[in-house]
Enzyme design. Structure first.
Site, PDB file in Angstrom:
ATOM      1  N   TYR A 182       1.625   9.585   3.550  1.00 33.13           N
ATOM      2  CA  TYR A 182       3.047  10.204   3.423  1.00 33.13           C
ATOM      3  C   TYR A 182       3.627   8.230   3.756  1.00 33.13           C
ATOM      4  CZ  TYR A 182       0.205  13.881   5.128  1.00 33.13           C
ATOM      5  OH  TYR A 182      -0.336  15.274   4.939  1.00 33.13           O
ATOM      6  N   ASP A 207      -7.522  10.077  13.302  1.00 30.37           N
ATOM      7  CA  ASP A 207      -8.043   9.884  12.761  1.00 30.37           C
ATOM      8  C   ASP A 207      -8.481   8.901  11.677  1.00 30.37           C
ATOM      9  OD1 ASP A 207      -7.880  11.513   8.922  1.00 30.37           O
ATOM     10  OD2 ASP A 207      -5.424  10.024   9.477  1.00 30.37           O
ATOM     11  N   GLY A 222       1.101  -1.293   0.186  1.00 30.25           N
ATOM     12  CA  GLY A 222       0.307   0.260   0.380  1.00 30.25           C
ATOM     13  C   GLY A 222       1.277   1.101  -0.014  1.00 30.25           C
TER      14      GLY A 222
HETATM   15  P1  ADP Z   1      -2.729   6.012   4.608  1.00 31.71           P
HETATM   16  O1  ADP Z   1      -2.160   6.213   4.562  1.00 31.71           O
HETATM   17  O2  ADP Z   1      -3.446   5.999   3.679  1.00 31.71           O
HETATM   18  O3  ADP Z   1      -3.629   6.120   6.024  1.00 31.71           O
HETATM   19  P2  ADP Z   1      -1.526   4.410   5.166  1.00 31.71           P
HETATM   20  O4  ADP Z   1       0.185   4.553   5.346  1.00 31.71           O
HETATM   21  O5  ADP Z   1      -1.540   4.102   6.671  1.00 31.71           O
HETATM   22  O6  ADP Z   1      -2.374   5.027   4.399  1.00 31.71           O
HETATM   23  O7  ADP Z   1      -1.624   2.757   4.893  1.00 31.71           O
HETATM   24  C1  ADP Z   1      -1.795   2.258   3.178  1.00 31.71           C
HETATM   25  C2  ADP Z   1      -1.777   0.758   3.073  1.00 31.71           C
HETATM   26  O8  ADP Z   1      -1.503  -0.408   2.992  1.00 31.71           O
HETATM   27  C3  ADP Z   1      -3.135   0.284   3.642  1.00 31.71           C
HETATM   28  O9  ADP Z   1      -4.176   1.261   2.787  1.00 31.71           O
HETATM   29  C4  ADP Z   1      -2.985  -0.261   3.812  1.00 31.71           C
HETATM   30  O10 ADP Z   1      -3.883  -1.588   2.930  1.00 31.71           O
HETATM   31  C5  ADP Z   1      -2.543  -1.557   3.470  1.00 31.71           C
HETATM   32  N1  ADP Z   1      -1.530  -1.548   5.004  1.00 31.71           N
HETATM   33  C6  ADP Z   1      -1.001  -0.786   6.108  1.00 31.71           C
HETATM   34  N2  ADP Z   1      -1.258  -1.167   7.218  1.00 31.71           N
HETATM   35  C7  ADP Z   1      -1.334  -2.773   7.422  1.00 31.71           C
HETATM   36  C8  ADP Z   1      -0.903  -3.764   7.490  1.00 31.71           C
HETATM   37  N3  ADP Z   1      -0.675  -4.036   9.528  1.00 31.71           N
HETATM   38  N4  ADP Z   1      -0.962  -5.141   7.308  1.00 31.71           N
HETATM   39  C9  ADP Z   1      -1.228  -5.294   6.077  1.00 31.71           C
HETATM   40  N5  ADP Z   1      -2.025  -4.484   5.446  1.00 31.71           N
HETATM   41  C10 ADP Z   1      -1.201  -2.789   5.685  1.00 31.71           C
END
Ligand code: ADP
Ligand code: MG
Length: 497
Positions: A207, A324, A203
């Site tokens: 940021y 958030d 993902g």
């Molecule tokens: P945002 O800034 O949009 O909140 P994040 O950086 O927190 O996004 O996470 C981006 C993406 O990575 C999430 O939407 C999810 O798909 C994936 N992701 C985040 N944390 C985890 C995790 N612990 N396990 C699996 N996938 C994750």
């Protein structure tokens, strides 16, 4: 008696005169010489003194020579020396010194100094280093500290002794954790972080990136923060390491690591990995039945309630508001329960010390999920309750997203983000403000939900999360209780079965 002395003097004079007549000298001699007379004199052509070193001992001889020997003229050597002279009793005052003789004591002293001084210095240094190390081990905090990169490579010691073949579960076992905060001891966090292999990027957030990593064969999630969001990393690391945040519905923290590579700083946050990804991802292609909908909704409110409440006592925690909350920051676990992630913007409050810790992250929440008081900037930043109420607003929106994907009477809506039909894809602050504050619009609740008892109860909860007036909104505790009641209607038939 007098007669004896006179006799001795007479004999000496006699000897001297005899030697004079025969061209011989009278010399002082030692008793070892065969020609040495009773009165320690002898007669010869030359008088001598000699020294001879044998088996470390020096043998000193004085006496007469019948002729002149080569050695009389030779230089003084290391082990033998001789001096000759040619006047009566001249060897009385003759002295000899062998090479190294007399300096022997000095050189031994030097030798001892050469050995003892460095030896003493080494022993002293070893004692000092030992003391310092002992002191360090005594005062090594078991609690996480920040900016400890200078701790060097002590983690290599820990690699073999603490981690070994442990699984994550072993490591995270309560006995092993710090006792303060949800994390492992700091050095173990670093070690774990540096043993991770990044497998795939799962993902990209606003940021940074999230990767699936592998540690000792187990999946972990690695969030790599971009440098412009370092405050979120700091905040999240700080919260996880100072607050005991182990809860089924809060993303499980494993480690935090800061490394410096090619003069740029890399910030990692390592958490449990959930293969379904975020709730946002999950809802895109998954339709829910009412029970699953309720399960997701209940688990999120359980996580939020755990954040919101202050727990007193040694195993306690301050109250935390997320700030958030959104479907992208909620992850779906294999058991269809959710956990709340991303504490980078969270604020903490402790009633006992009446301390509100807002952090200093310049980041703001996601505009689409902002409560009216945030959008019109009327929020009371000095009051912790205000932040909890904005979380509840956002929870109502998440509930709406879940409910739309729940099948009732064979009908379901596509996934859409809140206000999808009222603002553009990346809405500006002003666009959101117009919709939420000025026009006081709310997401449309599909009518079909009212045909199901549970979903109509959820619709009611949503509306009560969206009151314009923050104090009028439900609390997390109230919502949890209502959902628990609704869930019990699903549990009962199972118990009977
Ligand atoms: P945002 O800034 O949009 O909140 P994040 O950086 O927190 O996004 O996470 C981006 C993406 O990575 C999430 O939407 C999810 O798909 C994936 N992701 C985040 N944390 C985890 C995790 N612990 N396990 C699996 N996938 C994750
Ligand atoms: Mg996020």
């Amino acid at each position: 008696m007098l007669q004896g002395v006179l006799m001795g003097i007479f004999l000496m004079i006699l000897n001297l005169s005899r030697s004079f007549i025969a061209g011989e000298l009278t010399c002082l001699c030692d008793k070892q010489g065969s020609k040495c007379r009773e009165n320690s004199t002898c007669s010869g052509v030359l008088c001598f003194v000699s020294k001879h070193r044998a088996a470390g001992e020096i043998i000193h001889r004085i006496g007469c020579l019948e002729k002149e020997y080569e050695t009389c003229r030779g230089s003084i050597l290391e082990n033998f020396g001789m001096k000759c002279c040619s006047s009566n009793m001249c060897n009385l005052n003759l002295t000899i010194q062998l090479e190294g003789e007399g300096q022997m004591g000095l050189s031994l002293k030097n030798l001892l100094l050469m050995i003892l001084v460095p030896l003493f210095t080494i022993v002293l240094l070893a004692v000092l280093v030992g003391l310092v190390l002992w002191k360090m081990s005594q005062s090594q905090p078991r609690k996480m500290q920040f900016g400890c990169d200078e701790l060097g490579d002590m983690d290599f010691i820990l690699k073999s002794s603490v981690i070994g073949d442990s699984t994550l579960e072993d490591l995270m076992d309560d006995d092993c954790t710090t006792g303060s905060g949800s994390g492992l001891p700091f050095l173990v966090q670093r070690t774990v972080a540096r043993q991770i292999t990044l497998a795939e990027c799962v993902g990209k957030g606003r940021y940074g990136e999230v990767w699936r990593g592998i540690w000792h064969g187990e999946n972990v999630a690695v969030k790599i923060f971009s440098s412009r969001d370092e405050q979120s990393w700091f905040r999240e690391t700080e919260i996880y390491n100072t607050v005991l945040l182990r809860h089924d519905n809060i993303l499980g923290f494993i480690a935090s690591d800061m490394t410096s590579r090619n003069s740029s700083t890399q910030l990692w946050l390592i958490t449990h990995y959930h293969e379904h990804g975020s709730l946002y991802d999950y809802l895109q292609c998954t339709m829910l039945d009412v029970e699953t909908c309720l399960r997701l909704a209940s688990s999120i409110i359980c996580g939020l309630l755990h954040l919101h409440v202050e727990i007193f006592g040694t195993q306690g925690k301050p109250a935390i508001a997320h700030r958030d909350l959104k479907s992208r920051n909620i992850l779906v676990k294999n058991n269809k329960q959710c956990c709340i992630a991303d504490l980078g913007l969270a604020v903490m409050h402790s009633q006992s010390s009446d301390f509100l810790d807002i952090g200093n992250n310049p980041r703001v929440g996601t505009k689409r999920y902002m409560a009216p008081e945030v959008l019109d900037e009327q929020i009371r930043m000095d009051c912790f309750e205000s932040f909890k109420r904005t979380d509840i607003w956002a929870y109502g929106l998440v509930l709406w997203e879940i409910a739309r994907r729940t099948v009732v009477n064979g009908i379901v809506e596509d996934y859409k983000p809140p206000f999808f039909d009222m603002v553009p894809i990346d809405p500006s602050f002003e666009e959101m403000k117009k919709v939420v504050c000025v026009d006081q619009q709310r997401p449309t609740i599909p009518n079909r939900l009212y045909s199901d008892q549970t979903l109509s109860a959820l619709a009611k909860i949503m509306k009560e999360c969206w009151f314009q007036s923050p104090p009028a909104r439900l609390t997390a505790l109230r919502i949890k209780k209502t959902l628990k009641k609704l869930s019990s209607s699903f549990d009962k038939p199972k118990q009977n079965a």
